[in-house]
Design a protein around this motif. Structure first.
Motif, short mmCIF file in Angstrom:
data_model
loop_
_atom_site.label_atom_id
_atom_site.label_comp_id
_atom_site.label_asym_id
_atom_site.label_seq_id
_atom_site.Cartn_x
_atom_site.Cartn_y
_atom_site.Cartn_z
N PRO A 1 60.96 93.64 -44.21
CA PRO A 1 61.06 92.93 -42.94
C PRO A 1 59.92 93.28 -42.00
N VAL A 2 59.34 92.28 -41.40
CA VAL A 2 58.22 92.50 -40.48
C VAL A 2 58.62 93.44 -39.35
N SER A 3 59.83 93.27 -38.85
CA SER A 3 60.28 94.06 -37.70
C SER A 3 60.43 95.54 -38.02
N ASP A 4 60.50 95.90 -39.30
CA ASP A 4 60.66 97.32 -39.68
C ASP A 4 59.37 98.09 -39.57
N ASP A 5 58.23 97.43 -39.76
CA ASP A 5 56.95 98.14 -39.76
C ASP A 5 55.85 97.15 -39.40
#
Length: 264
Positions: free
Chosen positions: A77-81
């Motif tokens: 997920p983009v939001s994770d890293d």
């Protein structure tokens, strides 16, 4: 692989400082879009101004956070890293002033590799290769402030190329480029695609790139209106106020485009 699932983006939602908020939570720019970009695909995201295409692709590396839905890059997920996402997805903005950060050409192109922790030798190699790809070899010491608009666009493209991303997104990349620079960028995009890099070109004018594409996605009012192979898409896109070439061929993406040769 880039995977966007049910992505919705709004502007002017309460608390955002915008003036277009309504009972639905704001003006919808991207409306429930689900889209996958396989590794190595040359994808065109087309649409008229205001269709949502730029907002959509900016979710691919976290520059825009969706109000609903998810985006993942290479399975994460983009939001994770965000750092990993922005290393994997290179972005070239429509206005190069939005991403040029240094005083000189060489320093600007080196900025991304430096942040990745590359060695000095590796940074020098990447800068030289990227500038050569946009016909600006040997101009590392020139000041950004002295460049024309088209030259700044080429530096912005070089900066993204120097990151050597898995996926490269270019928003209206040919604006302001002269013919030699346009040909050079097209050749570089063709080579990147052949090497396995996903290339995503965002545009309202397909005359330069339709012959290179594997697939075309057309947006209208934030929704996917067309998702098809180039020839089929070319028949539908004029209804979305998208310019298409009068004719194009279906040659492989690693072959010269119509009217181009491999001659220097």
């Amino acid at each position: 692989m880039i995977d966007a699932t049910g992505v919705t983006c709004r502007y002017g939602r309460p608390g955002s400082g915008g003036s277009d908020a309504d009972d639905g939570g704001g003006l919808v720019a991207v409306d429930d879009v689900t889209l996958s970009v396989p590794d190595g695909e040359f994808l065109i995201v087309a649409g008229a101004n205001g269709s949502g295409k730029t907002t959509l692709v900016r979710t691919f590396n976290g520059l825009v956070e969706p109000d609903a839905g998810t985006v993942s890059v290479n399975g994460a997920p983009v939001s994770d890293d965000l750092v990993a996402a922005r290393s994997a997805v290179g972005m070239v903005f429509q206005d190069p002033r939005d991403q040029l950060v240094a005083a000189t050409v060489g320093a600007d192109v080196a900025f991304g590799p430096e942040n990745l922790g590359c060695s000095h030798a590796e940074i020098d190699r990447r800068v030289a290769d990227a500038l050569a790809a946009v016909n600006m070899a040997g101009r590392e010491d020139e000041r950004i402030a002295s460049l024309s608009g088209g030259e700044r666009e080429r530096v912005a493209i070089a900066g993204a190329l120097a990151m050597e991303p898995d996926h490269l997104v270019l928003d209206e990349p040919f604006t302001g480029l002269d013919e030699p620079a346009r040909r050079s960028v097209l050749d570089r995009l063709r080579a990147l695609r052949a090497a396995g890099t996903s290339v995503i070109v965002v545009t309202h004018d397909l005359r330069d790139v339709l012959g290179l594409a594997d697939r075309v996605v057309g947006l209208s009012a934030g929704r996917v209106a067309v998702d098809a192979a180039p020839r089929e898409a070319a028949e539908e896109l004029p209804e979305l106020d998208v310019r298409v070439p009068a004719a194009f061929d279906d040659r492989p993406a690693d072959a010269p485009a119509a009217g181009e040769t491999d001659d220097p």
